[in-house]
Scaffold this active site. Structure first.
Site, PDB file in Angstrom:
ATOM      1  N   HIS A 175       3.708   2.854   0.014  1.00  0.00           N
ATOM      2  CA  HIS A 175       2.593   2.693  -0.921  1.00  0.00           C
ATOM      3  C   HIS A 175       1.285   3.114  -0.277  1.00  0.00           C
ATOM      4  O   HIS A 175       1.122   3.034   0.939  1.00  0.00           O
ATOM      5  CB  HIS A 175       2.476   1.249  -1.395  1.00  0.00           C
ATOM      6  CG  HIS A 175       2.439   0.244  -0.282  1.00  0.00           C
ATOM      7  ND1 HIS A 175       3.568  -0.163   0.376  1.00  0.00           N
ATOM      8  CD2 HIS A 175       1.414  -0.414   0.299  1.00  0.00           C
ATOM      9  CE1 HIS A 175       3.237  -1.039   1.306  1.00  0.00           C
ATOM     10  NE2 HIS A 175       1.934  -1.201   1.293  1.00  0.00           N
ATOM     11  N   HIS A 213      -2.797   2.182  -0.439  1.00  0.00           N
ATOM     12  CA  HIS A 213      -3.810   1.236  -0.903  1.00  0.00           C
ATOM     13  C   HIS A 213      -5.047   2.026  -1.317  1.00  0.00           C
ATOM     14  O   HIS A 213      -5.459   2.943  -0.607  1.00  0.00           O
ATOM     15  CB  HIS A 213      -4.264   0.310   0.240  1.00  0.00           C
ATOM     16  CG  HIS A 213      -3.224  -0.632   0.734  1.00  0.00           C
ATOM     17  ND1 HIS A 213      -3.207  -1.961   0.398  1.00  0.00           N
ATOM     18  CD2 HIS A 213      -2.171  -0.452   1.568  1.00  0.00           C
ATOM     19  CE1 HIS A 213      -2.195  -2.563   1.009  1.00  0.00           C
ATOM     20  NE2 HIS A 213      -1.547  -1.670   1.732  1.00  0.00           N
TER      21      HIS A 213
HETATM   22  P1  AMP Z   1       1.222  -3.598   3.272  1.00  0.00           P
HETATM   23  O1  AMP Z   1       0.816  -4.816   4.053  1.00  0.00           O
HETATM   24  O2  AMP Z   1       0.479  -2.366   3.592  1.00  0.00           O
HETATM   25  O3  AMP Z   1       2.742  -3.415   3.292  1.00  0.00           O
HETATM   26  O4  AMP Z   1       0.794  -3.908   1.781  1.00  0.00           O
HETATM   27  C1  AMP Z   1       1.552  -4.634   0.880  1.00  0.00           C
HETATM   28  C2  AMP Z   1       0.599  -5.116  -0.173  1.00  0.00           C
HETATM   29  O5  AMP Z   1       1.339  -5.488  -1.308  1.00  0.00           O
HETATM   30  C3  AMP Z   1      -0.227  -6.346   0.253  1.00  0.00           C
HETATM   31  O6  AMP Z   1      -1.612  -6.023   0.200  1.00  0.00           O
HETATM   32  C4  AMP Z   1       0.155  -7.411  -0.774  1.00  0.00           C
HETATM   33  O7  AMP Z   1      -0.925  -8.204  -1.177  1.00  0.00           O
HETATM   34  C5  AMP Z   1       0.698  -6.565  -1.931  1.00  0.00           C
HETATM   35  N1  AMP Z   1       1.691  -7.223  -2.753  1.00  0.00           N
HETATM   36  C6  AMP Z   1       2.787  -7.890  -2.348  1.00  0.00           C
HETATM   37  N2  AMP Z   1       3.478  -8.352  -3.406  1.00  0.00           N
HETATM   38  C7  AMP Z   1       2.796  -7.952  -4.515  1.00  0.00           C
HETATM   39  C8  AMP Z   1       2.983  -8.133  -5.922  1.00  0.00           C
HETATM   40  N3  AMP Z   1       4.022  -8.804  -6.420  1.00  0.00           N
HETATM   41  N4  AMP Z   1       2.086  -7.590  -6.758  1.00  0.00           N
HETATM   42  C9  AMP Z   1       1.003  -6.917  -6.278  1.00  0.00           C
HETATM   43  N5  AMP Z   1       0.782  -6.715  -4.972  1.00  0.00           N
HETATM   44  C10 AMP Z   1       1.650  -7.228  -4.096  1.00  0.00           C
END
Ligand code: AMP
Ligand code: ZN
Length: 137
Positions: free
Chosen positions: A98, A100
């Site tokens: 993903h 951000h």
């Molecule tokens: P990373 O730490 O770069 O892997 O980012 C994962 C991101 O996904 C984090 O910022 C979380 O807050 C976000 N996240 C996890 N679960 C969900 C969810 N169900 N809906 C929206 N965002 C999520």
């Protein structure tokens, strides 16, 4: 597979979806650094930046530009970061690739605060050569 992002793609988990097409889906991050913080993910599960195929990456970047433009026009930040964390050491917590999109504001107090290193004894050239030798054309 027990992947929260795959569940969002399948609509088995709720997300505040901003944009979706055949390849990608974009939704708000549930733990935003700033309000309007969004994620863009491929609909197919790839673990990270190195495993996502080039054409899917193109789709991610095109959609990211579209969603970022909408965030800039609506949330009106002073700037934004496009970030991807890869590997636990880099802070990756969801192992479905993903990007951000983080809206940034003057004095929002969020920053990478690196302790800068030095290349000792001309090792900068050595690092460059080591990396160049692995570039696959
Ligand atoms: P990373 O730490 O770069 O892997 O980012 C994962 C991101 O996904 C984090 O910022 C979380 O807050 C976000 N996240 C996890 N679960 C969900 C969810 N169900 N809906 C929206 N965002 C999520
Ligand atoms: Zn997944």
């Amino acid at each position: 597979m027990n992947c929260i992002f795959c569940q969002i793609v399948e609509k088995n988990a709720h997300a505040e979806i901003l944009y979706e097409n055949d390849h990608i889906i974009s939704f708000l991050d549930i733990r935003p650094v700033n309000l309007g913080h969004a994620l863009v993910i491929p609909k197919i599960h790839y673990t990270d930046f190195l495993t996502i195929p080039e054409n899917e990456l193109d789709e991610i970047f095109k959609a990211t530009q579209k969603v970022t433009s909408a965030i800039v026009d609506s949330v009106k930040p002073d700037g934004f970061n496009i970030v991807t964390n890869n590997g636990v050491a880099a802070g990756q917590s969801v192992f479905h690739f993903h990007l951000h999109i983080i809206p940034r504001f003057d004095k929002d107090n969020f920053a990478f605060r690196p302790i800068f290193k030095n290349y000792e004894n001309n090792s900068m050239k050595d690092y460059a050569n080591k990396i160049i030798a692995e570039i696959k054309l």
